[in-house]
Design an enzyme around this catalytic site. Structure first.
Site: not given
Ligand code: GLP
Length: 269
Positions: A67, A137, A139, A144
């Site tokens: 992304d 959540n 995702h 989402e």
């Molecule tokens: C972000 C990204 C995801 C990531 C997730 C968890 O928003 N779009 O690809 O895996 O949230 O992030 P973190 O590893 O900082 O908890």
């Protein structure tokens, strides 16, 4: 899904890096799907060490990130392009031209980015190994809760929860994008193998829903139950709400014996 519970976040990073390096050693021109966020950082840093120790090369690898934010350009330090360059790509021998993110050029229609990205992934032969983190959540990428399980790369509006979770990365008053372009859930599931990482207590609920809950768009990561080759690397804290934990530990021990004789999900370095 192979659930591998490791001691701590460092062990998760080490194991994840070992599996990626193992893939590249057996298939130097592998196509990697990559994730951002805090979780995979230590794994990228470990891969840089492995590269410096000459135990892995990225010279022929291609990457596609999950992304990218919409509304900030690639040079902005908050962009996922900047993150990947800063934390990983600039420290290894990958050709930057072979690294891709679903970024939208200035004045480009963001709705054109998804189909183009899908075509690029297809033209590269598809993703061999997709790395994923997981949102609190549930995702994956920026898919989402409520995202179509058949979705493809497209523009998504970020959920309030995600904006809050990710706000720590932004200074007070700094522009935080509310939109992103993300691989879809079906895009992610096209990968031949999936490696999902989760560390810390704050991920335990999402991990339990992913592994032991129903397959539902309300927990997008739960779709991974339908994929034929997923390894989930978790630390003790992230695993703390898994009901079937003893079984996963038992299966890991049994699998270990099989792996030693017949090879594994991916060969470790
Ligand atoms: C972000 C990204 C995801 C990531 C997730 C968890 O928003 N779009 O690809 O895996 O949230 O992030 P973190 O590893 O900082 O908890």
């Amino acid at each position: 899904m192979e659930v591998i519970v490791l001691d701590d976040a460092q062990a998760v990073a080490q194991k994840g890096a070992g599996l990626i390096a193992g893939l590249l050693n057996s298939k130097p021109a592998a196509v990697l799907g990559l994730a951002t966020g805090r979780t995979p950082l230590a794994m990228y840093h470990r891969l840089v060490e492995l590269y410096k120790e000459r135990r892995v090369s990225f010279a022929d690898a291609t990457t596609f990130n999950l992304d990218e934010y919409l509304g900030i350009d690639a040079h902005n330090p908050q962009s996922y392009r900047s993150y990947m360059d800063r934390e990983f790509f600039h420290h290894i021998n990958i050709k930057l031209a072979n690294t891709h993110l679903p970024a939208c050029a200035e004045r480009e229609n963001p709705r054109h980015v998804g189909p183009r990205y899908e075509a690029m992934i297809r033209d590269a032969g598809g993703v061999d190994l997709q790395v994923l983190g997981i949102g609190q959540n549930g995702h994956i990428g920026f898919n989402e809760p409520g995202s179509s399980l058949g979705s493809r790369t497209r523009v998504k509006t970020l959920a309030e929860r995600t904006l809050k979770d990710n706000s720590q990365a932004f200074e007070k008053g700094e522009f935080q994008p509310k939109l992103a372009i993300t691989m879809g859930i079906a895009t992610i599931c096209d990968a031949r193998k999936i490696l999902i990482l989760a560390t810390g207590k704050h991920k335990s609920q999402a991990v339990a829903a992913t592994v032991e809950g129903p397959v539902t768009a309300w927990c997008p990561a739960s779709i991974l139950q339908m994929h034929e080759s997923v390894a989930l690397l978790v630390d003790q804290e992230a695993a703390s709400q898994l009901k079937n934990r003893d079984y996963y530990a038992l299966a890991c021990r049994e699998n270990e014996a099989l792996h030693q004789r017949f090879g594994q999900f991916l060969e470790d370095v």
